[in-house]
Scaffold this active site. Sequence first.
Site, PDB file in Angstrom:
ATOM      1  N   GLU A 470       2.595  34.352 -49.488  1.00 53.25           N
ATOM      2  CA  GLU A 470       3.287  35.390 -49.750  1.00 53.25           C
ATOM      3  C   GLU A 470       4.446  35.290 -50.660  1.00 53.25           C
ATOM      4  OE1 GLU A 470       1.804  38.226 -49.754  1.00 53.25           O
ATOM      5  OE2 GLU A 470       0.346  37.837 -48.206  1.00 53.25           O
ATOM      6  N   HIS A 476       6.051  34.917 -58.363  1.00 53.22           N
ATOM      7  CA  HIS A 476       5.195  35.495 -59.559  1.00 53.22           C
ATOM      8  C   HIS A 476       6.058  36.689 -60.150  1.00 53.22           C
ATOM      9  CE1 HIS A 476       1.189  36.242 -61.510  1.00 53.22           C
ATOM     10  NE2 HIS A 476       2.031  35.602 -62.527  1.00 53.22           N
TER      11      HIS A 476
END
Length: 681
Positions: A470, A476
């Site tokens: 996660e 990202h």
Amino acid sequence: MNSLLDFSSLPRFQSFQPGLVQPAISGLIAESEQCVAAITTSTDVPTWANIITPLENVTEKLSRAWGMVAHLNAVVNSPALRDTYNNMLPVVTQFWSSLSQNESLFGKYKQIRACAEKLSLSAAQIRVLDNQIRDFRLGGAELTDENKVRFMAIQEALSTLMSTFNDHVLDATNDFCHVVTDESQLAGLPADCVDAARAAAQQDNLSGWKFTLHAPSYMPVMQFAAHQPLRATLYQAFVTRASELGADIKRDNTDIIRQILQLRAESAALLGYKNYAEVSLAPKMAQSPKVVIKFLGEMAAKSKPFAENDWRDMVAFANDHLGLADIHAWDVPFVSEKLREQRYAFSDNDVKQYFQEKNVIAGLFRVVEAIYGVTFIKSTAETWHIDVSFYDVMDANGNLIGQFYFDLYARPNKRGGAWMNDAINRRKIAGGIQHPVAYMTCNFPAPVGRDDNPRPALFTHNHVITLFHEFGHGLHQLLTEVDELSVSGIRGVEWDAVELPSQFMENFCWEWDVLRHMTAHIETGEPLPRELFDKMNAAKNFQSGMGFVRQLEFATLDMLAHTDFDFHRENILDLVTRVRTAVAVVPYPEFNRMPHAFTHIFGGGYAAGYYSYKWAEVLSADAFAAFEEAGVLSRETGTRFRREVLARGGSRGAMESFIAFRGRPPEIAHLLRHYGMKLAV
């Protein structure tokens, strides 16, 4: 002021009330509609500044406000919030559907795209336009007026059905409990799990030990409980959630599944596609359902022999060492754990004693700081629960570049699983750059006895892998350097590539130079011994074949359900049986109702896209191979990965970003190697 309408900084969770939702969201929709009317009726030559910028300014506020509501509905669900969310969901869905069908707006976007060179638009801006023009078409902008009305009605119905599907699963999970009063039935369970069950019972003024279907309670029972009837009881309750076999028939998702599949197929037909899978794949890397089905079939052919060997090993071990003539589905995790202990001389519970939460978090940060040159500082912000923590992300020069929330513990009224969502996205604004903010959510066991003499939360190695996964999604989102809202962070990234940064991060959990810095035994404080790490590494691919084909089973079911499945003549369980016969090696009982709680595809965004986990894993394994070649904590390689993949977000195609990083297209050999499988000669 309505706190949902304050966009000056971070979300204001402490002043949130369900009663604020309707006026705030209705007002933001009205404001957005006024903006759309103004820009579509204007006779000015369409430009980025007079069309996209004002539209993004208003719709971003709606996205942020509704995103906060949806997030709270998932993590602190309550009857009042659920009612408000479900009442407003069709209204929000209708707005976005009508926006995607606006022919005048569609025309403006096409005009801007045609003049992209003359307007000196950046590559990221061109990507935004191309994505939006595609989404206009997928949203029904080119349909007849009559079909637009039907298409919009379908989208509203789907949003309601998917929300109801999730509600049924959450309620069925929350409402089940099993109380054990005979202590002998707890044999084999880890001490912290027993303590948590005792505390749960005491909280409800019950004698004994209370077990639930939440992962921190359910999973240890399945893996460690020697008492087979206890495992069987919890297993049956878990796999019949939200089905006709569940405790409450009103939560049966059977007909909801049928309606969802039927409506998705109808919407695809209206758009001129053969099936919904074609619609789903239009914005993805994979070119067609046939390509995906071939990919899954090739993966199954390569992995099923390994899975069959795993299963034969389990059956023989259960017969010879545990006295089990037949292995039932509720025995599989238990037998697997016993076989692991016998073969590698350690158990998951042994390993868990070394993974205290604070050390794991520090170790995670150490990895990211080493390869990307960013640092994390614990900070303060309003949160939705006392257990939520908040962090600032700083660059090498000490500048704030992002922030995130950690909500790591399982609790009632919180959706199961683990996920990352955006709270705020990076974009260029009048005052400079708006930095991104992310939610990272897991369902790990909380500390026991937190009010007096608390025992720190202990994570299994699988929990550690989930956390790294996660956090990869979070990076990202947080390390993007794209200034265009629609393609910054994870936005605009092809769905079958969005798992690349998350799966990539999982690999660090198998590296000695990572693990040795993030462990301290709960009793002695000693770090993880190298001998135990070596055993873990030797066992890394233990039964990896079975795990591999299980993911292929889910992905194949999903893809076939959205291609050639005849939902008028068949029940979804008929398709499940066909898929399991072709792919699975573990026998399932007839009462297993896995699809009824398959929230990824019937309640989330993975419809005809679950294959993306394996698709992206090819990319992630190859990407990590670059670190293996250069040194797993290589700053140089990390800088290149950050620059070419994370920083780029959705501003260019995922394959283009991968090749820019790796220098070539991905190779499947690295994925099979990571699973201990070799390509057939």
